[in-house]
Design an enzyme around this catalytic site. Sequence first.
Site, PDB file in Angstrom:
ATOM      1  CE1 TYR A  66      -3.311   2.947   0.975  1.00 53.39           C
ATOM      2  CE2 TYR A  66      -1.893   3.275   2.878  1.00 53.39           C
ATOM      3  CZ  TYR A  66      -2.913   3.705   2.064  1.00 53.39           C
ATOM      4  OH  TYR A  66      -3.545   4.897   2.335  1.00 53.39           O
TER       5      TYR A  66
ATOM      6  CE  LYS B 269      -2.411   6.946  -1.300  1.00 52.51           C
ATOM      7  NZ  LYS B 269      -3.663   7.443  -1.982  1.00 52.51           N
TER       8      LYS B 269
END
Length: 298
Positions: free
Chosen positions: A124, A128
């Site tokens: 994640y 990002k």
Amino acid sequence: MNILLFGRDGQVGTALSQLLPSLGTVVALGRDGADFTQPQRLTEHIAATRPDVIVNAAAYTAVDRAESDVATAEAVNATAVAALAEGAAALGALLVHYSTDYVFPGEGQAPYAETDATGPLSVYGRTKLMGEAAIAASGAQHVILRTSWVHAPGARNFVTRMLELAAEREELKVVDDQIGAPTSARLIAETTGEIIARHAAGRPIATGVYHLAAAGETSWAGLARHVIATAAARGAPLKARADTVHPVPSSAWPTPARRPLNSRLATQKLREALGIALPHWTDDVAHTVAAMVPEGGQ
Ligand SMILES: NC(=O)c1ccc[n+]([C@@H]2O[C@H](COP(=O)([O-])OP(=O)(O)OC[C@H]3O[C@@H](n4cnc5c(N)ncnc54)[C@H](OP(=O)(O)O)[C@@H]3O)[C@@H](O)[C@H]2O)c1
């Protein structure tokens, strides 16, 4: 002013859907209207709407699931974001985007500044960060707000989960060695509104990355205690009490994704750019709890 909002139905997207219409004409799209695994469709939406401002609140936020669903996380958090940034650059539109404390490795105790080296521990966080890099490389005028520990009434998040668990159980074990600042979707939307209003008035803040988090710091256990104490004071019939929240280390709670121990974000750059003070996390959380627990409890 024309504003195109993606991620309408998430925590931040919901708060933005309520606030942005006071600033201009808003087209707000959810997953049904704009699937981030199909970037071509996003480009078409931008071409059709010709927005002055694009706000992207859509993201693959299932931190643990991302570890085994890398391709989708990358498509949503990086490839689609690159398409939005290219669309914004081509139109000369401002892109407001959100990122996370999870781009950092979480070492030490000091709050991270925007200029500090990144080093994500999870898929994640890595995806990002790829999204951030794609925006920077696009040449689009942009504001990336890195935020942390987001909460909103009625959504799936730590605050609402603690209220559910405290109603069911007398004792709770909660991690106390990850430190950060819970930040409401409402505060993120209001800050976004300030940024857009300044842009519209011809006084834009400089393009780049800014950290946005409520003031102060706590652990997840500290947050759980505050949620329970606040709800109990409003008369909520809870089985757990603030003093029956038992601290445990992250190692006692293995998860597929590693999380930073230090999630502190230094917010001076944003506060100075906008000339604002940020509320303390305890007040910000109390506001979210109050929206879910009417006075007199239930
Ligand atoms: N939540 C946190 O604690 C946290 C912390 C730091 C930073 N942030 C960042 O803050 C921003 C907003 O987060 P949030 O808390 O509002 O997240 P959220 O509540 O999970 O909302 C994310 C939205 O993205 C949508 N989405 C996911 N996959 C999609 C796809 N393939 N196509 C289109 N839409 C898709 C979701 O749609 P569905 O509703 O259909 O699933 C959801 O509405 C994100 O950039 C996030 O990375 C969040």
